[in-house]
Design an enzyme around this catalytic site. Structure first.
Site, PDB file in Angstrom:
ATOM      1  N   LYS A  10     -13.472   7.404 -89.564  1.00 45.01           N
ATOM      2  CA  LYS A  10     -13.257   8.751 -89.029  1.00 45.01           C
ATOM      3  C   LYS A  10     -12.280   9.516 -89.932  1.00 45.01           C
ATOM      4  CE  LYS A  10     -14.186   7.272 -84.266  1.00 45.01           C
ATOM      5  NZ  LYS A  10     -13.686   7.310 -82.853  1.00 45.01           N
ATOM      6  N   TYR A  50     -22.803  11.647 -80.490  1.00 43.95           N
ATOM      7  CA  TYR A  50     -21.934  11.507 -79.315  1.00 43.95           C
ATOM      8  C   TYR A  50     -22.556  12.073 -78.043  1.00 43.95           C
ATOM      9  CZ  TYR A  50     -17.940   9.791 -82.072  1.00 43.95           C
ATOM     10  OH  TYR A  50     -17.091   9.033 -82.845  1.00 43.95           O
ATOM     11  N   PHE A  58     -12.786  14.583 -73.192  1.00 40.79           N
ATOM     12  CA  PHE A  58     -12.420  14.416 -74.602  1.00 40.79           C
ATOM     13  C   PHE A  58     -13.553  14.795 -75.549  1.00 40.79           C
ATOM     14  CE2 PHE A  58     -13.922  10.244 -73.079  1.00 40.79           C
ATOM     15  CZ  PHE A  58     -14.900   9.929 -74.020  1.00 40.79           C
ATOM     16  N   ARG A  86     -17.218  -4.589 -83.714  1.00 37.87           N
ATOM     17  CA  ARG A  86     -16.416  -4.044 -82.609  1.00 37.87           C
ATOM     18  C   ARG A  86     -15.205  -4.926 -82.329  1.00 37.87           C
ATOM     19  NH1 ARG A  86     -18.326   0.353 -79.752  1.00 37.87           N
ATOM     20  NH2 ARG A  86     -17.537  -0.370 -77.747  1.00 37.87           N
ATOM     21  N   THR A  92     -10.721   0.725 -77.741  1.00 37.91           N
ATOM     22  CA  THR A  92     -10.728   2.158 -78.035  1.00 37.91           C
ATOM     23  C   THR A  92      -9.321   2.748 -78.192  1.00 37.91           C
ATOM     24  OG1 THR A  92     -12.765   2.317 -76.742  1.00 37.91           O
ATOM     25  CG2 THR A  92     -11.619   4.385 -77.233  1.00 37.91           C
ATOM     26  N   ARG A 103      -7.847  -1.023 -85.290  1.00 37.44           N
ATOM     27  CA  ARG A 103      -7.157  -0.022 -84.465  1.00 37.44           C
ATOM     28  C   ARG A 103      -5.766  -0.486 -84.058  1.00 37.44           C
ATOM     29  NH1 ARG A 103     -12.551   1.232 -80.804  1.00 37.44           N
ATOM     30  NH2 ARG A 103     -13.388   2.959 -82.045  1.00 37.44           N
ATOM     31  N   ASN A 117      -8.769   6.930 -83.650  1.00 34.59           N
ATOM     32  CA  ASN A 117      -8.743   5.465 -83.717  1.00 34.59           C
ATOM     33  C   ASN A 117      -9.518   4.906 -84.917  1.00 34.59           C
ATOM     34  OD1 ASN A 117     -11.275   6.011 -82.840  1.00 34.59           O
ATOM     35  ND2 ASN A 117     -11.043   5.071 -80.819  1.00 34.59           N
ATOM     36  N   HIS A 120     -15.643   4.055 -86.001  1.00 35.63           N
ATOM     37  CA  HIS A 120     -16.711   3.936 -85.005  1.00 35.63           C
ATOM     38  C   HIS A 120     -17.558   2.737 -85.376  1.00 35.63           C
ATOM     39  CE1 HIS A 120     -20.234   4.836 -82.530  1.00 35.63           C
ATOM     40  NE2 HIS A 120     -20.935   4.474 -83.593  1.00 35.63           N
ATOM     41  N   GLU A 131     -28.223   5.559 -84.510  1.00 33.26           N
ATOM     42  CA  GLU A 131     -27.112   6.135 -85.275  1.00 33.26           C
ATOM     43  C   GLU A 131     -27.361   6.043 -86.789  1.00 33.26           C
ATOM     44  OE1 GLU A 131     -23.766   3.976 -83.717  1.00 33.26           O
ATOM     45  OE2 GLU A 131     -23.844   5.030 -81.788  1.00 33.26           O
TER      46      GLU A 131
HETATM   47  P1  IDP Z   1     -15.568   3.393 -78.795  1.00 40.07           P
HETATM   48  O1  IDP Z   1     -15.381   4.209 -80.065  1.00 40.07           O
HETATM   49  O2  IDP Z   1     -14.514   2.345 -78.669  1.00 40.07           O
HETATM   50  O3  IDP Z   1     -16.974   2.881 -78.628  1.00 40.07           O
HETATM   51  P2  IDP Z   1     -16.243   5.399 -76.799  1.00 40.07           P
HETATM   52  O4  IDP Z   1     -15.990   5.199 -75.323  1.00 40.07           O
HETATM   53  O5  IDP Z   1     -17.656   5.309 -77.273  1.00 40.07           O
HETATM   54  O6  IDP Z   1     -15.289   4.396 -77.582  1.00 40.07           O
HETATM   55  O7  IDP Z   1     -15.655   6.845 -77.155  1.00 40.07           O
HETATM   56  C1  IDP Z   1     -15.944   7.467 -78.366  1.00 40.07           C
HETATM   57  C2  IDP Z   1     -14.654   7.995 -78.969  1.00 40.07           C
HETATM   58  O8  IDP Z   1     -14.116   9.020 -78.116  1.00 40.07           O
HETATM   59  C3  IDP Z   1     -13.527   6.952 -79.062  1.00 40.07           C
HETATM   60  O9  IDP Z   1     -13.621   6.138 -80.202  1.00 40.07           O
HETATM   61  C4  IDP Z   1     -12.300   7.848 -79.087  1.00 40.07           C
HETATM   62  O10 IDP Z   1     -12.113   8.452 -80.367  1.00 40.07           O
HETATM   63  C5  IDP Z   1     -12.699   8.931 -78.099  1.00 40.07           C
HETATM   64  N1  IDP Z   1     -12.281   8.614 -76.710  1.00 40.07           N
HETATM   65  C6  IDP Z   1     -12.900   7.760 -75.862  1.00 40.07           C
HETATM   66  N2  IDP Z   1     -12.281   7.720 -74.664  1.00 40.07           N
HETATM   67  C7  IDP Z   1     -11.238   8.579 -74.748  1.00 40.07           C
HETATM   68  C8  IDP Z   1     -10.228   8.990 -73.824  1.00 40.07           C
HETATM   69  O11 IDP Z   1     -10.159   8.546 -72.672  1.00 40.07           O
HETATM   70  N3  IDP Z   1      -9.314   9.895 -74.292  1.00 40.07           N
HETATM   71  C9  IDP Z   1      -9.355  10.412 -75.553  1.00 40.07           C
HETATM   72  N4  IDP Z   1     -10.294  10.058 -76.440  1.00 40.07           N
HETATM   73  C10 IDP Z   1     -11.235   9.157 -76.066  1.00 40.07           C
HETATM   74 MG    MG Z   2     -18.747   4.032 -78.451  1.00 41.97          MG
END
Ligand code: IDP
Ligand code: MG
Length: 137
Positions: A10, A50, A58, A86, A92, A103, A117, A120, A131
């Site tokens: 990212k 997304y 968010f 992962r 996350t 992370r 973070n 992805h 994707e």
């Molecule tokens: P992941 O990247 O660990 O799979 P996802 O739930 O798919 O997590 O969410 C996509 C991205 O959205 C996350 O990597 C993070 O950057 C952001 N994100 C997810 N949940 C939150 C939240 O509760 N607050 C702020 N940002 C979030």
């Molecule tokens: Mg995800």
């Protein structure tokens, strides 16, 4: 079973100069990088990538963050690589992601509406194929 996954570094990871460190961890684990490119994400790519998060609080901060600078996209291959990447990435939320993960070791909270973070990784075979076509055509 041999799989492939989409990895994105990212904009925070690229801007902080962590591209090499992140790819090093992927290769050190034994996975193989088969496609690699640096690009500026397009809004329609991010909307597709997304779509599952549309409507969440968010979502717009996430899209704006992903548009804030270049990203590095990679296709990474290996047996069980979807789960394996992962696991390398960690949870996350970078504040509580386990030390030893990308992370957990390299990320932190920056007090903004989206968790920056660093990476992805696809979460299933179906997501990975979807994707990879978004980012590599
Ligand atoms: P992941 O990247 O660990 O799979 P996802 O739930 O798919 O997590 O969410 C996509 C991205 O959205 C996350 O990597 C993070 O950057 C952001 N994100 C997810 N949940 C939150 C939240 O509760 N607050 C702020 N940002 C979030
Ligand atoms: Mg995800």
């Amino acid at each position: 079973m041999t799989e492939r996954t989409l990895v994105l570094i990212k904009p925070d990871g690229v801007e902080r100069g962590l591209t090499g460190e992140i790819l090093r961890r992927v290769e050190a684990k034994g996975y193989v990088i088969t496609r690699l490119t640096k690009l500026d994400a397009a809004p329609d790519q991010l909307a597709a990538h997304y779509s599952e998060h549309e409507g969440k609080p968010f979502y717009q901060p996430l899209v704006d963050f992903m548009l804030s600078g270049p990203v590095v996209a990679a296709v990474v291959e290996g047996d069980e690589v979807i789960k394996g990447f992962r696991s390398l990435a960690g949870q996350t939320d970078p504040t509580t992601a386990a030390p030893g993960t990308i992370r957990g070791d390299l990320g932190r909270d920056w007090g903004v509406k989206v968790q920056k973070n660093l990476v992805h990784g696809s979460d299933s075979v179906e997501s990975a194929e979807r994707e990879i076509s978004i980012w590599f055509g």
